[in-house]
Write an enzyme that holds these catalytic residues in place. Structure first.
Site, mmCIF file in Angstrom:
data_model
loop_
_atom_site.group_PDB
_atom_site.id
_atom_site.type_symbol
_atom_site.label_atom_id
_atom_site.label_comp_id
_atom_site.label_asym_id
_atom_site.label_seq_id
_atom_site.Cartn_x
_atom_site.Cartn_y
_atom_site.Cartn_z
ATOM 1 N N GLU A 124 0.874 -1.175 0.000
ATOM 2 C CA GLU A 124 0.000 0.000 0.000
ATOM 3 C C GLU A 124 0.908 1.220 0.000
ATOM 4 O O GLU A 124 1.688 1.423 0.936
ATOM 5 C CB GLU A 124 -0.927 0.045 1.216
ATOM 6 C CG GLU A 124 -1.888 1.231 1.121
ATOM 7 C CD GLU A 124 -2.624 1.568 2.402
ATOM 8 O OE1 GLU A 124 -3.448 2.507 2.368
ATOM 9 O OE2 GLU A 124 -2.372 0.929 3.442
ATOM 10 N N ASP A 178 5.164 4.706 3.589
ATOM 11 C CA ASP A 178 4.900 6.144 3.706
ATOM 12 C C ASP A 178 6.158 6.804 4.242
ATOM 13 O O ASP A 178 6.923 6.173 4.982
ATOM 14 C CB ASP A 178 3.720 6.410 4.652
ATOM 15 C CG ASP A 178 3.015 7.725 4.343
ATOM 16 O OD1 ASP A 178 3.661 8.786 4.466
ATOM 17 O OD2 ASP A 178 1.828 7.710 3.986
ATOM 18 N N ASP A 189 -3.142 12.225 -2.627
ATOM 19 C CA ASP A 189 -3.349 13.633 -2.958
ATOM 20 C C ASP A 189 -3.458 13.726 -4.482
ATOM 21 O O ASP A 189 -2.531 13.317 -5.191
ATOM 22 C CB ASP A 189 -2.169 14.461 -2.456
ATOM 23 C CG ASP A 189 -2.373 15.957 -2.623
ATOM 24 O OD1 ASP A 189 -3.119 16.370 -3.544
ATOM 25 O OD2 ASP A 189 -1.780 16.713 -1.840
ATOM 26 N N LYS A 231 -3.203 20.852 -9.477
ATOM 27 C CA LYS A 231 -2.527 21.882 -10.267
ATOM 28 C C LYS A 231 -1.582 21.248 -11.284
ATOM 29 O O LYS A 231 -0.875 20.287 -10.969
ATOM 30 C CB LYS A 231 -1.760 22.836 -9.347
ATOM 31 C CG LYS A 231 -2.674 23.699 -8.485
ATOM 32 C CD LYS A 231 -1.861 24.680 -7.655
ATOM 33 C CE LYS A 231 -2.783 25.565 -6.817
ATOM 34 N NZ LYS A 231 -1.998 26.522 -5.980
ATOM 35 N N ASP A 248 -11.353 9.500 -3.546
ATOM 36 C CA ASP A 248 -12.571 10.325 -3.500
ATOM 37 C C ASP A 248 -12.494 11.448 -4.524
ATOM 38 O O ASP A 248 -13.409 12.261 -4.620
ATOM 39 C CB ASP A 248 -12.743 10.918 -2.105
ATOM 40 C CG ASP A 248 -11.594 11.856 -1.751
ATOM 41 O OD1 ASP A 248 -10.434 11.407 -1.815
ATOM 42 O OD2 ASP A 248 -11.842 13.027 -1.409
#
Length: 223
Positions: A51, A76, A125, A129, A161
């Site tokens: 993940e 992460d 994220d 932009k 999402d």
């Protein structure tokens, strides 16, 4: 999160047997001991599932609980975040999940070719932009990095999402000739949705659903 809490979590992570924190130099110099040897780390021949950008580690832990026949690795750069997942795994005696503190860009330095069976990207994220395109976790460069470690039949899952991220990724996959196995723009409205997608929810995902925000999902292969 206060600095004292962060420092406490960093110290605890150093004592956890399911947390690995290689230095950037160690990875770049090809000195990372587990590259190509993750089956030795887990002491079994089960498939390896990653993940990426695992945050608090909720999804990695949820997958490990649900699929004991596979090994899961949450990755992460922010160790204070996945501290919670690592601690939960220890408390629940889950031996098929661990966490690595490292940059995702260095994935090929931590895993050998064909060593990974699946990759999950959960709520990244979207980097909307244009100047942030290089940071999108499904851009062409990232996909090429994933391909370096994935098995030839390896699968990538994207759960988000962000309708922008969903559309961007679908467009890129189709344009580059990758194989889209499944895609849905509102996965919880689909009664035939895969169990591993709707059966596990992160803290923030539950909040999104309470606000009636759509959750999208794509399952694909990188050709």
């Amino acid at each position: 999160m206060g600095s004292k809490n962060k420092l406490k979590r960093f110290r605890e992570n150093e004592t956890f047997t399911n947390v690995i924190q290689p230095s950037r130099e160690e990875l770049l110099q090809e000195d990372f001991k587990w590259k190509g040897k993750w089956k030795e780390f887990f002491n079994n021949d089960a498939p390896i599932v990653l993940e990426l950008g695992c945050g608090k580690g909720e999804y990695s832990v949820g997958l490990a609980q649900r699929y004991p026949e596979k090994n899961f690795i949450g990755i992460d750069i922010k160790g204070a975040r996945f501290w919670r997942g690592a601690k939960t795994a220890i408390e629940e005696d889950l031996n098929n999940v661990c966490f690595i503190r490292m940059q995702i860009e260095l994935l090929a330095y931590a895993f050998a070719e064909n060593e990974v069976s699946e990759i999950w990207i959960t709520f990244p994220d979207p980097q909307i932009k244009y100047k942030r395109t290089k940071h999108r976790m499904t851009n062409a460069d990232f996909l090429e990095n994933y391909k370096k470690v994935l098995h030839s039949e390896g699968i990538v899952h994207l759960k988000t999402d962000s309708e922008f991220m969903h559309g961007y990724t679908l467009g890129l996959l189709h344009g580059a000739g990758h194989e889209v196995l499944y895609a849905h723009h509102d996965i919880y409205s689909n009664h035939e949705a895969p169990e591993e997608v709707v059966g596990i929810q992160t803290f923030y995902e539950k909040q999104y659903l309470e606000k009636q925000k759509r959750i999208t999902y794509i399952k694909f292969k990188i050709n």
